[in-house]
Motif scaffolding. Structure first.
Motif, PDB file in Angstrom:
ATOM      1  N   TRP A  60       1.403  -0.728  -0.489  1.00  0.00           N
ATOM      2  CA  TRP A  60       0.091   0.455   0.064  1.00  0.00           C
ATOM      3  C   TRP A  60       0.816   1.114   0.086  1.00  0.00           C
ATOM      4  O   TRP A  60       0.527   2.033  -0.610  1.00  0.00           O
ATOM      5  N   SER A  61       2.139   1.757   0.660  1.00  0.00           N
ATOM      6  CA  SER A  61       3.048   2.337   1.207  1.00  0.00           C
ATOM      7  C   SER A  61       3.850   2.457  -0.334  1.00  0.00           C
ATOM      8  O   SER A  61       3.915   3.630  -1.654  1.00  0.00           O
ATOM      9  N   ALA A  62       3.980   1.477  -1.370  1.00  0.00           N
ATOM     10  CA  ALA A  62       4.415   1.639  -2.566  1.00  0.00           C
ATOM     11  C   ALA A  62       3.882   1.990  -3.495  1.00  0.00           C
ATOM     12  O   ALA A  62       3.952   3.149  -4.087  1.00  0.00           O
ATOM     13  N   ALA A  63       2.024   1.976  -3.402  1.00  0.00           N
ATOM     14  CA  ALA A  63       1.610   2.268  -4.360  1.00  0.00           C
ATOM     15  C   ALA A  63       0.737   4.361  -4.039  1.00  0.00           C
ATOM     16  O   ALA A  63       0.757   4.973  -4.611  1.00  0.00           O
ATOM     17  N   THR A  64       1.179   4.293  -2.813  1.00  0.00           N
ATOM     18  CA  THR A  64       0.802   5.842  -2.387  1.00  0.00           C
ATOM     19  C   THR A  64       2.391   6.212  -3.027  1.00  0.00           C
ATOM     20  O   THR A  64       2.235   7.611  -3.050  1.00  0.00           O
ATOM     21  N   ALA A  97      -9.265  -2.276   0.999  1.00  0.00           N
ATOM     22  CA  ALA A  97      -9.855  -0.719  -0.144  1.00  0.00           C
ATOM     23  C   ALA A  97      -9.033   0.393  -0.244  1.00  0.00           C
ATOM     24  O   ALA A  97      -8.693   0.678  -1.369  1.00  0.00           O
ATOM     25  N   LYS A  98      -7.794  -0.118   0.720  1.00  0.00           N
ATOM     26  CA  LYS A  98      -6.776   1.707   0.147  1.00  0.00           C
ATOM     27  C   LYS A  98      -5.797   1.095  -0.687  1.00  0.00           C
ATOM     28  O   LYS A  98      -5.977   1.813  -1.225  1.00  0.00           O
ATOM     29  N   GLU A  99      -6.341   0.316  -0.702  1.00  0.00           N
ATOM     30  CA  GLU A  99      -4.862  -0.970  -1.937  1.00  0.00           C
ATOM     31  C   GLU A  99      -5.112   0.058  -3.535  1.00  0.00           C
ATOM     32  O   GLU A  99      -4.823   0.571  -4.460  1.00  0.00           O
ATOM     33  N   ARG A 100      -6.588  -0.724  -3.405  1.00  0.00           N
ATOM     34  CA  ARG A 100      -7.295  -0.413  -4.696  1.00  0.00           C
ATOM     35  C   ARG A 100      -7.796   1.033  -4.622  1.00  0.00           C
ATOM     36  O   ARG A 100      -7.711   2.004  -5.939  1.00  0.00           O
ATOM     37  N   GLU A 101      -8.035   2.369  -4.211  1.00  0.00           N
ATOM     38  CA  GLU A 101      -8.102   3.385  -4.018  1.00  0.00           C
ATOM     39  C   GLU A 101      -6.388   3.944  -4.554  1.00  0.00           C
ATOM     40  O   GLU A 101      -6.720   4.556  -5.402  1.00  0.00           O
ATOM     41  N   CYS A 102      -5.158   3.997  -4.126  1.00  0.00           N
ATOM     42  CA  CYS A 102      -4.084   4.626  -4.332  1.00  0.00           C
ATOM     43  C   CYS A 102      -3.265   3.900  -5.608  1.00  0.00           C
ATOM     44  O   CYS A 102      -3.092   4.124  -6.848  1.00  0.00           O
TER      45      CYS A 102
END
Length: 164
Positions: A60-64, A97-102
């Motif tokens: 998730w952090s990498a996607a952000t 959801a947070k991964e998909r959003e980013c």
């Protein structure tokens, strides 16, 4: 950013380090992140931590961070060249959801750079933007991010048609 700070963050490969790289990108260090090989490392982290059960905090952090870097032309091209579009499209199917959003936000930011990026997103998403379209029906911020990305893609396609 000075004295190898970006390289040190890349070596840490932690959620905090990935988020710090995103913050540095927002504050003018995007080209230094590209020069340090940061895009490839972030794409690799997003890919490695994509599992059938979802993504962990590092993915998730990498996607952000990729989402923030995708706003800038140099990093956007580096993301495309490193296979980041495929990794981001894969993240659209994450359990959380947070991964998909980013991922949707990053794809929208990449779409801002023109038709070549939109075409690459379409190819990575099975030729039909199916993953983005599916995400629009899920509600919440992830759906909004997906709708934004699809809107940017449509605008780029219309602009290209008008120019032809």
């Amino acid at each position: 950013v000075e004295a190898g700070g970006i390289g040190a963050l890349l070596d840490l490969a932690s959620p905090s380090a990935a988020l710090a790289l995103g913050s540095l990108a927002e504050n003018g260090a995007s080209s230094k992140i590209v020069e340090a090989g940061g895009i490839g490392k972030l794409v690799e982290l997003a890919r490695i931590f994509l599992t059938p059960d979802g993504c962990d905090d590092l993915g998730w952090s990498a996607a952000t961070a990729l989402s923030k870097l995708a706003r800038f032309p140099g990093p956007a091209e580096a993301i495309k060249q490193a296979g980041g579009i495929e990794a981001l499209v894969a993240l659209l199917s994450c359990k959380y959801a947070k991964e998909r959003e980013c991922a949707a936000m990053a794809l929208g930011n990449l779409a801002d750079h023109g038709l070549a990026y939109c075409t690459a997103i379409k190819e990575a998403d099975g030729g039909s933007f199916a993953s983005l379209k599916k995400l629009t029906s899920t509600g919440g911020d992830k759906a909004t991010a997906a709708m934004d990305a699809l809107g940017k893609i449509e605008a780029a396609e219309l602009a290209a048609e008008a120019a032809a």
